[in-house]
Scaffold this motif. Structure first.
Motif, PDB file in Angstrom:
ATOM      1  N   GLU A  88       2.628   1.746  -3.361  1.00  0.00           N
ATOM      2  CA  GLU A  88       1.724   2.298  -4.376  1.00  0.00           C
ATOM      3  C   GLU A  88       1.499   3.794  -4.161  1.00  0.00           C
ATOM      4  O   GLU A  88       1.517   4.570  -5.116  1.00  0.00           O
ATOM      5  N   ARG A  89       1.316   4.195  -2.912  1.00  0.00           N
ATOM      6  CA  ARG A  89       1.135   5.621  -2.621  1.00  0.00           C
ATOM      7  C   ARG A  89       2.416   6.411  -2.937  1.00  0.00           C
ATOM      8  O   ARG A  89       2.348   7.512  -3.496  1.00  0.00           O
ATOM      9  N   GLU A 100       0.829  -1.205   0.000  1.00  0.00           N
ATOM     10  CA  GLU A 100       0.000   0.000   0.000  1.00  0.00           C
ATOM     11  C   GLU A 100       0.865   1.257   0.000  1.00  0.00           C
ATOM     12  O   GLU A 100       0.633   2.188  -0.783  1.00  0.00           O
ATOM     13  N   LEU A 101       1.869   1.294   0.858  1.00  0.00           N
ATOM     14  CA  LEU A 101       2.736   2.480   0.926  1.00  0.00           C
ATOM     15  C   LEU A 101       3.577   2.614  -0.338  1.00  0.00           C
ATOM     16  O   LEU A 101       3.834   3.736  -0.792  1.00  0.00           O
ATOM     17  N   SER A 105       2.166   8.291   6.194  1.00  0.00           N
ATOM     18  CA  SER A 105       3.076   7.410   6.924  1.00  0.00           C
ATOM     19  C   SER A 105       4.058   8.271   7.698  1.00  0.00           C
ATOM     20  O   SER A 105       3.817   9.448   7.931  1.00  0.00           O
ATOM     21  N   ILE A 135       1.828  10.571   1.973  1.00  0.00           N
ATOM     22  CA  ILE A 135       1.227   9.244   1.788  1.00  0.00           C
ATOM     23  C   ILE A 135       0.650   8.657   3.073  1.00  0.00           C
ATOM     24  O   ILE A 135       0.232   7.500   3.103  1.00  0.00           O
ATOM     25  N   TYR A 195       4.668   5.569  -5.061  1.00  0.00           N
ATOM     26  CA  TYR A 195       4.807   5.558  -6.519  1.00  0.00           C
ATOM     27  C   TYR A 195       3.963   6.670  -7.145  1.00  0.00           C
ATOM     28  O   TYR A 195       4.452   7.437  -7.980  1.00  0.00           O
ATOM     29  N   GLU A 196       2.714   6.780  -6.715  1.00  0.00           N
ATOM     30  CA  GLU A 196       1.849   7.847  -7.228  1.00  0.00           C
ATOM     31  C   GLU A 196       2.448   9.222  -6.902  1.00  0.00           C
ATOM     32  O   GLU A 196       2.444  10.122  -7.738  1.00  0.00           O
ATOM     33  N   TYR A 197       2.956   9.372  -5.694  1.00  0.00           N
ATOM     34  CA  TYR A 197       3.598  10.623  -5.291  1.00  0.00           C
ATOM     35  C   TYR A 197       4.806  10.909  -6.197  1.00  0.00           C
ATOM     36  O   TYR A 197       4.983  12.027  -6.683  1.00  0.00           O
TER      37      TYR A 197
END
Length: 184
Positions: free
Chosen positions: A17-18, A14-15, A42, A40, A20-22
């Motif tokens: 993917e977040r 999950e982190l 975290s 993200i 990566y989007e960032y």
């Protein structure tokens, strides 16, 4: 006996993917863990725990980007019972590369590719070389009898047109250049 890294946890995935989007929107050159972690949801400590280091996170992000590219290559390859030919695959690649929704991924790729040339050690190591090999393998599979020089020329043309498109946003001109090259 070599040790293998265990499969990533759901939280790590999950982190990643977040992150990566960032990264698609912010790039990797000046990546700082604190703003990334905040964006993200975290903390820097959690990211360091999950990825080992900032370099480990960058390696994971590069692998994630490469997976997107490899998925494309597999999709194109699976569409055909017989090799479709270099020109057909080059056109499909260009359509995929030039799509507006892929501009962040392509800018990410250009940045990572360039960093692998300038900073060949660390998390960037082999990124450029491995992507060249991936794409040349697809082009070879598309037309096994095509000369290596022709496949390399098609790859260089597509990448050059992509960099030009990213710099100028001129899709019509760059697509016309790709078409003119492929007609030769």
């Amino acid at each position: 006996m070599p040790t293998t890294k265990p499969a990533p946890s759901a939280r790590e995935q999950e982190l990643l993917e977040r992150a990566y989007e960032y990264s698609l929107g912010h790039g990797l050159a000046d990546l700082s863990l604190r703003p990334l972690a905040t964006a993200i949801g975290s903390s820097p400590r959690v990211l360091l725990f999950l990825f080992g280091s900032k370099d480990g996170l960058i390696r994971a992000l590069l692998a994630r980007a490469r997976n997107d590219e490899l998925d494309l290559l597999r999709q194109i390859d699976s569409q055909y019972d017989e090799p479709p030919g270099l020109t057909v695959v080059a056109r499909e690649l260009w359509t995929w590369l030039a799509a507006p929704e892929r501009r962040p991924l392509m800018a990410f790729w250009v940045e990572a590719y360039g960093r692998s040339l300038v900073v060949p050690d660390g998390p960037w190591a082999d990124y450029g070389r491995s992507t060249v090999e991936d794409w040349l393998e697809l082009l070879k599979a598309s037309e096994p009898d095509a000369a290596e020089a022709r496949r390399t020329g098609v790859l260089a043309m597509l990448r050059g047109a992509l960099i030009d498109l990213l710099a100028t946003g001129d899709l019509n001109r760059t697509t016309a250049a790709v078409e003119a090259y492929l007609k030769e």
